[in-house]
Design a protein around this motif. Structure first.
Motif, PDB file in Angstrom:
ATOM      1  N   GLU A   3      55.231  16.384  27.887  1.00  0.00           N
ATOM      2  CA  GLU A   3      57.437  16.842  26.627  1.00  0.00           C
ATOM      3  C   GLU A   3      57.202  18.339  26.711  1.00  0.00           C
ATOM      4  N   THR A  53      53.985  17.047  16.405  1.00  0.00           N
ATOM      5  CA  THR A  53      53.429  16.100  15.129  1.00  0.00           C
ATOM      6  C   THR A  53      52.214  16.212  14.883  1.00  0.00           C
ATOM      7  N   ASP A  54      51.400  16.937  15.442  1.00  0.00           N
ATOM      8  CA  ASP A  54      49.591  16.849  16.283  1.00  0.00           C
ATOM      9  C   ASP A  54      49.692  18.574  16.333  1.00  0.00           C
ATOM     10  N   VAL A 100      54.875  19.293  12.173  1.00  0.00           N
ATOM     11  CA  VAL A 100      55.798  18.008  11.509  1.00  0.00           C
ATOM     12  C   VAL A 100      55.406  16.988  10.958  1.00  0.00           C
ATOM     13  N   ALA A 101      55.827  15.787  10.529  1.00  0.00           N
ATOM     14  CA  ALA A 101      55.456  14.413  10.043  1.00  0.00           C
ATOM     15  C   ALA A 101      55.969  13.709  11.885  1.00  0.00           C
ATOM     16  N   GLU A 102      56.936  13.570  11.734  1.00  0.00           N
ATOM     17  CA  GLU A 102      57.211  13.208  12.795  1.00  0.00           C
ATOM     18  C   GLU A 102      59.107  13.559  14.129  1.00  0.00           C
ATOM     19  N   LEU A 103      59.593  13.266  14.552  1.00  0.00           N
ATOM     20  CA  LEU A 103      60.445  13.723  15.185  1.00  0.00           C
ATOM     21  C   LEU A 103      61.264  13.216  15.873  1.00  0.00           C
ATOM     22  N   GLY A 146      60.591   9.875  18.423  1.00  0.00           N
ATOM     23  CA  GLY A 146      58.890   9.173  18.676  1.00  0.00           C
ATOM     24  C   GLY A 146      58.895  10.747  19.373  1.00  0.00           C
ATOM     25  N   SER A 150      56.703  13.917  20.824  1.00  0.00           N
ATOM     26  CA  SER A 150      55.238  14.767  19.808  1.00  0.00           C
ATOM     27  C   SER A 150      55.664  16.631  19.371  1.00  0.00           C
ATOM     28  N   GLU A 174      59.031  19.054  19.483  1.00  0.00           N
ATOM     29  CA  GLU A 174      60.504  19.903  19.307  1.00  0.00           C
ATOM     30  C   GLU A 174      60.883  21.383  19.828  1.00  0.00           C
TER      31      GLU A 174
END
Length: 166
Positions: free
Chosen positions: A91, A121-122, A149-152, A155, A157, A159
């Motif tokens: 990604e 996200t992780d 961050v919690a999510e993008l 989905g 991983s 950005e």
């Protein structure tokens, strides 16, 4: 009228007069003659934002150029309308490829990148992210911020959002 009231009126009048004079001086000091106003308008129009791309089905531009600086929308690892498989490394590589394509499309190079922001996200993926980032960009590296961050969107991983300047 008492002496105290007269003194208070005199003091208030002086304060109001001083304030009005200060305001008048400030307004006249900041007012530009017509010829300067024309020059200002011309210089502003040279650096007016130029919006590129329509974001497709999303409500944003691909990039905006102001003067010689290009501000790009964040990129995720999308290829052919889908998130690439392979996790953070794949990604990150695809997001940076997308950034490179945007740069080239608008007349910039990777070496023109001056600032990046990365959202993961992780944060345990930070090391793998950095390995790919390091192979795709060269020294001197752009300044960078990284956020967990919690999510993008979609989905993803990671950005990455960058700015470039000539």
């Amino acid at each position: 009228m008492s002496t105290h009231t007269k003194n208070l009126k005199t003091t208030l009048s002086s304060v109001l007069l001083a304030g009005a004079c200060s305001l008048a001086l400030t307004m006249s000091a900041t007012a530009a003659p017509a010829t300067a106003k024309t020059a200002i308008s011309q210089s502003v129009s040279k650096s007016a934002p130029v919006f590129y791309g329509d974001g497709g089905k999303y409500p944003f531009s691909d990039a905006v150029r102001v003067g010689d600086t290009l501000y790009m929308s964040g990129q995720i690892g999308f290829k052919d309308g889908k998130l690439v498989k392979g996790g953070i490394k794949a990604e990150t590589k695809q997001a940076l490829d997308n950034i490179h394509a945007t740069l080239l499309q608008y007349g910039y190079q990777k070496t023109n990148i001056i600032k990046c922001s990365a959202m993961l996200t992780d944060m345990d993926d930070f090391g793998d992210f950095n390995k790919v980032y390091q192979t795709e960009l060269a020294k001197p590296y752009p300044v960078r911020s990284a956020f967990g961050v919690a999510e993008l969107a979609a989905g993803a991983s990671v950005e990455i959002e960058c700015m470039a300047a000539k």
